[in-house]
Design a protein around this motif. Structure first.
Motif, PDB file in Angstrom:
ATOM      1  N   PHE B  49       0.794  -1.233   0.000  1.00  0.00           N
ATOM      2  CA  PHE B  49       0.000   0.000   0.000  1.00  0.00           C
ATOM      3  C   PHE B  49       0.822   1.277   0.000  1.00  0.00           C
ATOM      4  O   PHE B  49       0.276   2.365   0.050  1.00  0.00           O
ATOM      5  CB  PHE B  49      -0.982  -0.016   1.168  1.00  0.00           C
ATOM      6  CG  PHE B  49      -1.982  -1.123   1.058  1.00  0.00           C
ATOM      7  CD1 PHE B  49      -2.994  -1.065   0.104  1.00  0.00           C
ATOM      8  CD2 PHE B  49      -1.892  -2.243   1.872  1.00  0.00           C
ATOM      9  CE1 PHE B  49      -3.898  -2.092  -0.028  1.00  0.00           C
ATOM     10  CE2 PHE B  49      -2.799  -3.281   1.741  1.00  0.00           C
ATOM     11  CZ  PHE B  49      -3.805  -3.206   0.789  1.00  0.00           C
ATOM     12  N   VAL B  50       2.144   1.153  -0.013  1.00  0.00           N
ATOM     13  CA  VAL B  50       2.974   2.358  -0.131  1.00  0.00           C
ATOM     14  C   VAL B  50       3.990   2.212  -1.258  1.00  0.00           C
ATOM     15  O   VAL B  50       3.982   2.981  -2.215  1.00  0.00           O
ATOM     16  CB  VAL B  50       3.704   2.690   1.191  1.00  0.00           C
ATOM     17  CG1 VAL B  50       4.531   3.962   1.017  1.00  0.00           C
ATOM     18  CG2 VAL B  50       2.697   2.892   2.313  1.00  0.00           C
ATOM     19  N   LEU B  51       4.852   1.185  -1.173  1.00  0.00           N
ATOM     20  CA  LEU B  51       5.919   1.070  -2.161  1.00  0.00           C
ATOM     21  C   LEU B  51       5.379   0.781  -3.560  1.00  0.00           C
ATOM     22  O   LEU B  51       5.802   1.397  -4.533  1.00  0.00           O
ATOM     23  CB  LEU B  51       6.913  -0.019  -1.741  1.00  0.00           C
ATOM     24  CG  LEU B  51       7.692   0.288  -0.466  1.00  0.00           C
ATOM     25  CD1 LEU B  51       8.625  -0.859  -0.123  1.00  0.00           C
ATOM     26  CD2 LEU B  51       8.478   1.584  -0.613  1.00  0.00           C
ATOM     27  N   TRP B  52       4.423  -0.151  -3.634  1.00  0.00           N
ATOM     28  CA  TRP B  52       3.869  -0.494  -4.942  1.00  0.00           C
ATOM     29  C   TRP B  52       3.182   0.718  -5.584  1.00  0.00           C
ATOM     30  O   TRP B  52       3.500   1.074  -6.725  1.00  0.00           O
ATOM     31  CB  TRP B  52       2.944  -1.710  -4.812  1.00  0.00           C
ATOM     32  CG  TRP B  52       2.222  -2.064  -6.076  1.00  0.00           C
ATOM     33  CD1 TRP B  52       0.879  -1.997  -6.285  1.00  0.00           C
ATOM     34  CD2 TRP B  52       2.795  -2.518  -7.305  1.00  0.00           C
ATOM     35  NE1 TRP B  52       0.578  -2.378  -7.558  1.00  0.00           N
ATOM     36  CE2 TRP B  52       1.734  -2.700  -8.216  1.00  0.00           C
ATOM     37  CE3 TRP B  52       4.102  -2.774  -7.730  1.00  0.00           C
ATOM     38  CZ2 TRP B  52       1.928  -3.133  -9.519  1.00  0.00           C
ATOM     39  CZ3 TRP B  52       4.297  -3.203  -9.032  1.00  0.00           C
ATOM     40  CH2 TRP B  52       3.226  -3.385  -9.916  1.00  0.00           C
ATOM     41  N   PRO B  53       2.265   1.401  -4.874  1.00  0.00           N
ATOM     42  CA  PRO B  53       1.678   2.614  -5.466  1.00  0.00           C
ATOM     43  C   PRO B  53       2.738   3.654  -5.823  1.00  0.00           C
ATOM     44  O   PRO B  53       2.596   4.366  -6.814  1.00  0.00           O
ATOM     45  CB  PRO B  53       0.754   3.151  -4.370  1.00  0.00           C
ATOM     46  CG  PRO B  53       0.514   2.033  -3.453  1.00  0.00           C
ATOM     47  CD  PRO B  53       1.650   1.083  -3.573  1.00  0.00           C
ATOM     48  N   LEU B  54       3.798   3.708  -5.015  1.00  0.00           N
ATOM     49  CA  LEU B  54       4.867   4.674  -5.276  1.00  0.00           C
ATOM     50  C   LEU B  54       5.509   4.403  -6.641  1.00  0.00           C
ATOM     51  O   LEU B  54       5.692   5.313  -7.456  1.00  0.00           O
ATOM     52  CB  LEU B  54       5.913   4.549  -4.173  1.00  0.00           C
ATOM     53  CG  LEU B  54       6.931   5.665  -4.024  1.00  0.00           C
ATOM     54  CD1 LEU B  54       6.233   6.949  -3.657  1.00  0.00           C
ATOM     55  CD2 LEU B  54       7.940   5.306  -2.934  1.00  0.00           C
ATOM     56  N   GLN B  56       4.103   2.747  -9.034  1.00  0.00           N
ATOM     57  CA  GLN B  56       3.062   3.026 -10.023  1.00  0.00           C
ATOM     58  C   GLN B  56       2.972   4.513 -10.352  1.00  0.00           C
ATOM     59  O   GLN B  56       2.740   4.896 -11.490  1.00  0.00           O
ATOM     60  CB  GLN B  56       1.705   2.540  -9.495  1.00  0.00           C
ATOM     61  CG  GLN B  56       1.618   1.055  -9.348  1.00  0.00           C
ATOM     62  CD  GLN B  56       1.586   0.351 -10.696  1.00  0.00           C
ATOM     63  OE1 GLN B  56       0.700   0.573 -11.490  1.00  0.00           O
ATOM     64  NE2 GLN B  56       2.586  -0.464 -10.946  1.00  0.00           N
ATOM     65  N   SER B  57       3.152   5.362  -9.330  1.00  0.00           N
ATOM     66  CA  SER B  57       3.120   6.813  -9.564  1.00  0.00           C
ATOM     67  C   SER B  57       4.140   7.195 -10.630  1.00  0.00           C
ATOM     68  O   SER B  57       3.843   7.964 -11.544  1.00  0.00           O
ATOM     69  CB  SER B  57       3.436   7.578  -8.275  1.00  0.00           C
ATOM     70  OG  SER B  57       2.260   8.028  -7.668  1.00  0.00           O
ATOM     71  N   ALA B 293       2.636  14.526  -8.672  1.00  0.00           N
ATOM     72  CA  ALA B 293       2.886  13.825  -7.419  1.00  0.00           C
ATOM     73  C   ALA B 293       4.368  13.479  -7.278  1.00  0.00           C
ATOM     74  O   ALA B 293       4.959  13.638  -6.206  1.00  0.00           O
ATOM     75  CB  ALA B 293       2.040  12.552  -7.341  1.00  0.00           C
TER      76      ALA B 293
END
Lengths: 274, 317
Positions: B49-54, B56-57, B293
């Protein structure tokens, strides 16, 4: 002596002034909440006939009972899980000194400076693909992850300060790692764990961005997220909005007053070690 | 719980004295591997929920995507837009202007207030003042935004006070005026953060050795001199923490702006956080939102790392 006395007076005056400014918005909101709903009162004006009923009305129109329950559910799902897994990780990084612990810790540390806005967009699509949009899980799961940097960092700091001899003695006597953790270290970690729990409870309660992006239905949000929706709907009825806001922020103030000592020292240590 | 601890430690002591050292040796390697199992749940939550979305950003920022149709690779175009579009650049600029209010006021005023609490105020008053000043840190920012919107509105307390002291001419809708909206948002942030900084700095001051001040007084140093050559250098670390926390709060401001102005009037209070939200969820420009972002996250790091380096030099990390 005269100069000293004057200093005391001007210092006291400064503190009083700042306390006044700090409390002013709350006071203004309180007097406004007591005016007839739908009117435009002056900012700070005690009404001749206080409408205490506004609080009841705000409670009903905002569906406060349901929202309150929703927030409590979210807190109950987030905080215990986050505390347990962060304590385990902190134990491994602070006491067991595992291989590769240093880079792993730096990886967690990276998240400390991360603004939630940086990941909110991909998070939305991730949660959508999991089919969790508009459920409480959409707030609960990401929040556990987003709390990890601070929580792990915090518990690691605690375990670093625990004397290593405790672990060694238990080892010599044949304790497994699991026993060492649950029976020796967890009971000793009480203060660090409870401070962390209090902080995360308030942060969950006040979480806004995740709530408005990932959950449309205000009755499944956190308190702060629901307040955002309430403002959207009743923003023009200032007395009612004030009453609703006061109802929503009161629990946080109660938690603060009850745990004040814990709270302040937790935040202090947390940011100092950070 | 303490009962379990004492009884088990007694058991350990009783069992001690066998071929412990060899067993220890074997187990040490085992433990280090097993230690990873303890980190795994936290790492999984953080990764998912943090590194993966990061990651993806970063990926999204290289595409044009409306969130529905197929994404189209555009390379660094989104970043070019961020650095040339004056609306987006304006948002970044506003974030830096907010630093003046979010960091400047709380740190400077915090130093003064902490100094006052330490030297002139009685212990009772100072502990009450600490609790009161800390209060805004605890309530939801949303509620703070609502309260201040009302305080700064046309018929709010600020204008009420100004009229009462004969300054009716300067009254205005502070959050609705192009010239005052951004500073007004800044004041709300300063209000939120002052207590945190004061308490932090006060804790730092109480650790300074009083003998330093006595020595300075013997040398005939006045209060200003004392402040500059003893207090300020001793508080280096605390000031660093205050600046770090408040700069992050300024650059990533969202809740307060969303509630009090929605970026208006016009774009006068638009900030990166709010712009990301609008671009992604209302304008369907997911790629551009992600590029902004990424820029925001890099800016935060670029601001934080030098502060940390300056204030922590020569200390154990």
């Amino acid at each position: 002596v005269i100069i000293a006395r004057r200093n005391v007076w001007s210092g006291g005056a400064l503190l009083l002034l700042l306390m006044g400014v700090t409390l002013l918005p709350f006071a203004s909101m309180f007097t406004t909440a007591l005016h007839q709903s739908g009117t435009y009162p002056q900012g700070l004006d005690w009404p001749s006939d206080p409408h205490w009923g506004n609080f009841v009305k705000a409670f009903h129109v905002a569906n406060m009972g349901t929202i309150f329950k929703s927030s409590v559910l979210i807190v109950l799902a987030v905080v215990p899980v986050a505390v347990v897994i962060a304590t385990m990780a902190g134990f491994a990084l602070g006491q067991l000194r595992i291989h590769g612990g240093r880079p792993l810790f730096l990886l967690f540390l990276l998240g400390l400076t991360l603004p939630f806005e940086g990941v909110i967009v991909p998070l939305y699509y991730e949660i959508r693909n999991m089919g969790l949009l508009n459920t409480r899980w959409a707030i609960i799961l990401p929040l556990i992850g987003l709390f990890m940097p601070f929580a792990v960092f915090w518990m690691r700091a605690h375990f670093l300060n625990m004397p290593h001899e405790i672990s060694e003695a238990a080892r010599v006597d044949g304790a497994t790692t699991w026993q060492l953790f649950w029976r020796i270290h967890v009971p000793l970690a009480g203060p660090a764990v409870s401070s962390l729990g209090i902080l995360m409870t308030v942060w969950t309660w006040n979480q806004f961005l995740l709530a408005i992006v990932l959950v449309d239905d205000p009755t499944k949000r956190t308190m702060a997220g629901a307040l955002g929706a309430f403002q959207g709907q009743w923003g023009t009825d200032i007395p009612l909005l004030s009453a609703g806001s006061l109802l929503i922020l009161t629990p946080t103030i109660i938690v603060f007053v009850v745990f004040q000592r814990h709270f302040v020292s937790a935040l202090l240590q947390g940011s100092l070690k950070g | 719980m303490s009962e379990t601890t004492t009884s088990s430690s007694r058991a350990y002591r009783a069992a001690r004295g066998t071929s412990a050292s060899r067993a220890l040796h074997v187990r040490a390697r085992d433990v280090r591997l097993r230690g990873w199992l303890f980190v795994l749940p936290a790492l999984a939550a953080y990764g998912l929920f943090v590194l993966w979305p990061l990651v993806q950003s970063f990926k999204y920022s290289l595409y044009r995507w409306d969130g529905v149709a197929a994404a189209q690779w555009v390379g660094l175009d989104n970043f070019k837009t961020v650095f040339s579009d004056h609306e987006l650049l304006g948002a970044v600029e506003h974030a830096f202007e907010l630093i003046v209010f979010f960091s400047g006021i709380p740190v400077v005023l915090g130093l003064v207030v902490a100094g006052v609490m330490r030297r002139v105020a009685s212990r009772r008053i100072s502990s009450v003042a600490q609790a009161v000043l800390f209060l805004p840190q605890v309530v939801p920012l949303v509620a703070a935004g609502i309260a201040w919107s009302w305080v700064l509105s046309t018929s709010g307390v600020v204008n009420q006070t100004l009229s009462a002291i004969g300054l009716g001419g300067v009254t205005r809708a502070w959050l609705g005026d192009f010239g005052t909206a951004l500073p007004a948002v800044g004041v709300i942030g300063a209000w939120v953060l002052l207590g945190l900084c004061t308490v932090l700095l006060l804790a730092g001051m109480s650790k300074i050795d009083p003998a330093l001040y006595e020595a300075a007084q013997l040398d005939g140093a006045g209060p200003v001199r004392e402040f500059l050559s003893i207090t300020l250098p001793s508080l280096r670390q605390e000031i660093g923490v205050c600046v770090t926390v408040t700069v992050i709060a300024a650059l990533s401001a969202f809740d307060i702006v969303y509630i009090s102005t929605r970026g208006g009037p016009g774009d006068a209070t638009m900030v990166p956080g709010l712009k990301i939200y609008q671009l992604a969820f209302f304008n369907r420009e997911v790629g551009l939102a992600s590029a902004l972002a990424v820029v925001l996250m890099v800016l935060v790091l670029l601001c934080i790392l030098p502060i940390q380096w300056l204030t922590r030099r020569g200390e154990e990390s």
